[in-house]
Design a protein around this motif. Structure first.
Motif, PDB file in Angstrom:
ATOM      1  N   TRP A   1      11.790   0.435  -1.892  1.00  0.00           N
ATOM      2  CA  TRP A   1      11.269   1.786  -2.109  1.00  0.00           C
ATOM      3  C   TRP A   1       9.858   1.940  -1.573  1.00  0.00           C
ATOM      4  O   TRP A   1       9.368   3.039  -1.376  1.00  0.00           O
ATOM      5  CB  TRP A   1      11.289   2.107  -3.597  1.00  0.00           C
ATOM      6  N   ALA A   2       9.126   0.822  -1.367  1.00  0.00           N
ATOM      7  CA  ALA A   2       7.731   0.907  -0.926  1.00  0.00           C
ATOM      8  C   ALA A   2       7.671   1.235   0.549  1.00  0.00           C
ATOM      9  O   ALA A   2       8.365   0.640   1.361  1.00  0.00           O
ATOM     10  CB  ALA A   2       7.025  -0.418  -1.188  1.00  0.00           C
ATOM     11  N   GLN A   3       6.841   2.176   0.868  1.00  0.00           N
ATOM     12  CA  GLN A   3       6.665   2.556   2.259  1.00  0.00           C
ATOM     13  C   GLN A   3       5.224   2.296   2.665  1.00  0.00           C
ATOM     14  O   GLN A   3       4.304   2.549   1.890  1.00  0.00           O
ATOM     15  CB  GLN A   3       7.007   4.028   2.462  1.00  0.00           C
ATOM     16  N   ALA A   4       5.062   1.812   3.847  1.00  0.00           N
ATOM     17  CA  ALA A   4       3.716   1.470   4.302  1.00  0.00           C
ATOM     18  C   ALA A   4       2.849   2.718   4.391  1.00  0.00           C
ATOM     19  O   ALA A   4       3.261   3.736   4.926  1.00  0.00           O
ATOM     20  CB  ALA A   4       3.785   0.793   5.660  1.00  0.00           C
ATOM     21  N   GLY A   5       1.635   2.614   3.824  1.00  0.00           N
ATOM     22  CA  GLY A   5       0.689   3.711   3.935  1.00  0.00           C
ATOM     23  C   GLY A   5      -0.674   3.222   4.376  1.00  0.00           C
ATOM     24  O   GLY A   5      -1.422   3.934   5.028  1.00  0.00           O
ATOM     25  N   GLN A   6      -0.982   1.960   4.020  1.00  0.00           N
ATOM     26  CA  GLN A   6      -2.263   1.368   4.371  1.00  0.00           C
ATOM     27  C   GLN A   6      -2.035  -0.062   4.816  1.00  0.00           C
ATOM     28  O   GLN A   6      -1.010  -0.667   4.494  1.00  0.00           O
ATOM     29  CB  GLN A   6      -3.220   1.386   3.171  1.00  0.00           C
ATOM     30  N   THR A   7      -3.010  -0.579   5.530  1.00  0.00           N
ATOM     31  CA  THR A   7      -2.951  -1.987   5.927  1.00  0.00           C
ATOM     32  C   THR A   7      -4.230  -2.685   5.484  1.00  0.00           C
ATOM     33  O   THR A   7      -5.270  -2.059   5.312  1.00  0.00           O
ATOM     34  CB  THR A   7      -2.801  -2.138   7.450  1.00  0.00           C
ATOM     35  N   ALA A   8      -4.117  -3.976   5.310  1.00  0.00           N
ATOM     36  CA  ALA A   8      -5.272  -4.790   4.926  1.00  0.00           C
ATOM     37  C   ALA A   8      -5.156  -6.135   5.602  1.00  0.00           C
ATOM     38  O   ALA A   8      -4.055  -6.690   5.738  1.00  0.00           O
ATOM     39  CB  ALA A   8      -5.346  -4.954   3.416  1.00  0.00           C
ATOM     40  N   THR A   9      -6.275  -6.663   6.018  1.00  0.00           N
ATOM     41  CA  THR A   9      -6.313  -7.977   6.668  1.00  0.00           C
ATOM     42  C   THR A   9      -6.733  -9.018   5.645  1.00  0.00           C
ATOM     43  O   THR A   9      -7.734  -8.833   4.925  1.00  0.00           O
ATOM     44  CB  THR A   9      -7.316  -7.982   7.832  1.00  0.00           C
ATOM     45  N   ALA A  10      -5.979 -10.083   5.525  1.00  0.00           N
ATOM     46  CA  ALA A  10      -6.332 -11.166   4.599  1.00  0.00           C
ATOM     47  C   ALA A  10      -7.678 -11.755   5.018  1.00  0.00           C
ATOM     48  O   ALA A  10      -7.873 -12.106   6.184  1.00  0.00           O
ATOM     49  CB  ALA A  10      -5.251 -12.236   4.614  1.00  0.00           C
ATOM     50  N   GLN A  11      -8.581 -11.818   4.057  1.00  0.00           N
ATOM     51  CA  GLN A  11      -9.936 -12.277   4.339  1.00  0.00           C
ATOM     52  C   GLN A  11     -10.170 -13.654   3.723  1.00  0.00           C
ATOM     53  O   GLN A  11      -9.754 -13.916   2.586  1.00  0.00           O
ATOM     54  CB  GLN A  11     -10.961 -11.293   3.765  1.00  0.00           C
TER      55      GLN A  11
ATOM     56  N   GLU B   1      -4.144 -12.477   8.774  1.00  0.00           N
ATOM     57  CA  GLU B   1      -2.839 -11.831   8.829  1.00  0.00           C
ATOM     58  C   GLU B   1      -2.938 -10.468   8.166  1.00  0.00           C
ATOM     59  O   GLU B   1      -3.682 -10.283   7.192  1.00  0.00           O
ATOM     60  CB  GLU B   1      -1.776 -12.699   8.146  1.00  0.00           C
ATOM     61  N   VAL B   2      -2.133  -9.512   8.657  1.00  0.00           N
ATOM     62  CA  VAL B   2      -2.207  -8.126   8.195  1.00  0.00           C
ATOM     63  C   VAL B   2      -1.017  -7.824   7.294  1.00  0.00           C
ATOM     64  O   VAL B   2       0.139  -8.150   7.624  1.00  0.00           O
ATOM     65  CB  VAL B   2      -2.242  -7.144   9.381  1.00  0.00           C
ATOM     66  N   VAL B   3      -1.312  -7.215   6.136  1.00  0.00           N
ATOM     67  CA  VAL B   3      -0.263  -6.752   5.231  1.00  0.00           C
ATOM     68  C   VAL B   3      -0.382  -5.251   5.085  1.00  0.00           C
ATOM     69  O   VAL B   3      -1.411  -4.656   5.370  1.00  0.00           O
ATOM     70  CB  VAL B   3      -0.396  -7.439   3.850  1.00  0.00           C
ATOM     71  N   GLN B   4       0.734  -4.624   4.691  1.00  0.00           N
ATOM     72  CA  GLN B   4       0.718  -3.179   4.475  1.00  0.00           C
ATOM     73  C   GLN B   4       1.146  -2.869   3.053  1.00  0.00           C
ATOM     74  O   GLN B   4       1.873  -3.639   2.434  1.00  0.00           O
ATOM     75  CB  GLN B   4       1.610  -2.471   5.491  1.00  0.00           C
ATOM     76  N   TYR B   5       0.659  -1.727   2.557  1.00  0.00           N
ATOM     77  CA  TYR B   5       0.957  -1.354   1.169  1.00  0.00           C
ATOM     78  C   TYR B   5       0.721   0.131   1.003  1.00  0.00           C
ATOM     79  O   TYR B   5       0.220   0.817   1.890  1.00  0.00           O
ATOM     80  CB  TYR B   5       0.102  -2.158   0.192  1.00  0.00           C
ATOM     81  N   GLY B   6       1.076   0.609  -0.151  1.00  0.00           N
ATOM     82  CA  GLY B   6       0.869   2.012  -0.486  1.00  0.00           C
ATOM     83  C   GLY B   6       2.135   2.802  -0.318  1.00  0.00           C
ATOM     84  O   GLY B   6       3.081   2.395   0.358  1.00  0.00           O
ATOM     85  N   ASN B   7       2.178   3.963  -0.938  1.00  0.00           N
ATOM     86  CA  ASN B   7       3.345   4.840  -0.869  1.00  0.00           C
ATOM     87  C   ASN B   7       3.156   5.889   0.214  1.00  0.00           C
ATOM     88  O   ASN B   7       2.039   6.275   0.501  1.00  0.00           O
ATOM     89  CB  ASN B   7       3.582   5.526  -2.216  1.00  0.00           C
TER      90      ASN B   7
END
Length: 323
Positions: free
Chosen positions: A24-34, A317-323
């Motif tokens: 159900w989760a749709q990508a809205g934002q991305t974040a780079t692992a720091q 590495e880049v992850v995505q999250y958010g609705n």
């Protein structure tokens, strides 16, 4: 046949749900692992205590006449909290004052005799030896008056002890006597503490002492201490080193409360991502990669809005999250 079709449909739905736990989760934002330096914390339990806490004791013998405060009362410094009736102290003061009056009269007489004799010596009507005699008498009378004055001061001080006063502003925590009780010097009367100055002691493993001394960072729940003191010795029985933290005023804590204390004892390099980028399915923790794939990760401690990724994700590495 319909029953078998219905069963297959339910199983297929459950299987799809398990295989796609967060579809159900749709990508809205991305974040780079720091990768950054992260603190190593140690959580301990400590008991809150008052910096200023004391039990007031009687300094004279007598019978308790009145107890003027009750447990829980806020008492300003210098307030009379207990009155002790002591005939002995009153009698001692009366006697000392009488002796002082006699010493003053003797000094007056000696002064007059000295003045008279010195005039006669000046007129060569009496010998100088007579002047030496009256001088010695006058000096003795002055010494007697000073001794009598000191005796009056001592008697007044002893009498003042019949009114027991609060040594500092605080709260009464325990009442130990009742009116009519006979007390002696050293008999406990009342206990109290100053709620404005609290502190907490915790015992941390001695091998963490050097780290705690280096970083000097601690929190009592969410409260930041105003002073940090690590004792320079270790307890040989427990292998612990004591840490004392002074707390700010008006913390709403009470002496005797157990509180969780978090102490920084080291630091390490770790990878973090926003907590919002972490998805949980049962006991699994997952992140959605930039290419849309899901990856299981193992997490560590949280740091504000971020969480440490111990395994499963590399820095940059880049992850995505958010609705």
């Amino acid at each position: 046949m319909k029953s078998l079709q219905r069963t297959w449909w339910v199983v297929s739905l459950l299987t799809a749900t398990m295989l796609s736990p967060i579809s159900w989760a749709q990508a809205g934002q991305t974040a780079t692992a720091q990768q950054r330096e992260l603190a190593d914390y140690l959580q301990l339990q400590g008991v809150v205590e008052a910096t200023n806490a004391a039990t007031v004791s009687a300094q004279v013998s007598g019978r308790v006449e009145r107890v003027l405060v009750e447990v829980g009362d806020q008492v300003p410094a210098g307030t009379t909290i207990v009155r002790i009736a002591s005939v002995e102290q009153y009698q001692a003061l009366t006697q000392a004052e009488a002796q002082l009056a006699a010493a003053k009269a003797a000094l007056t007489a000696a002064q007059q005799e000295y003045d008279r004799v010195t005039k006669l010596v000046a007129q060569r009507l009496v010998s100088e030896a007579e002047e030496d005699r009256v001088t010695a008498q006058l000096d003795n009378a002055k010494a007697q008056q000073r001794a009598a004055q000191a005796a009056v001061a001592r008697a007044q001080e002893q009498l003042s002890y019949t009114e027991v006063k609060a040594p500092y502003t605080g709260v009464v925590s325990e009442r130990l006597v009742e009116p009519g009780e006979l007390v002696q010097p050293g008999t406990p009367l009342m206990s109290g503490f100053d709620p404005a100055e609290l502190r907490i002691h915790v015992d941390l493993p001695a091998h963490h002492g050097a780290g705690a001394a280096t970083y000097q960072w601690a929190r009592v729940e969410a409260i930041e201490p105003v002073a940090f003191l690590l004792f320079p010795t270790a307890d040989q029985r427990t292998g612990t080193q004591r840490l004392r933290l002074n707390l700010p005023a008006n913390t709403d804590l009470l002496p005797g409360q157990w509180q969780t204390v978090t102490v920084q004892v080291g630091a390490h390099q770790g990878v973090v991502i926003p907590q919002a980028a972490l998805y949980r399915q049962g006991e699994m923790n997952l992140v959605k990669m930039a290419d849309g794939s899901w990856r299981a990760v193992r997490i560590g401690a949280t740091y504000g809005d971020e969480v440490e990724i111990v395994a499963g994700l590399q820095a940059d590495e880049v992850v995505q999250y958010g609705n």
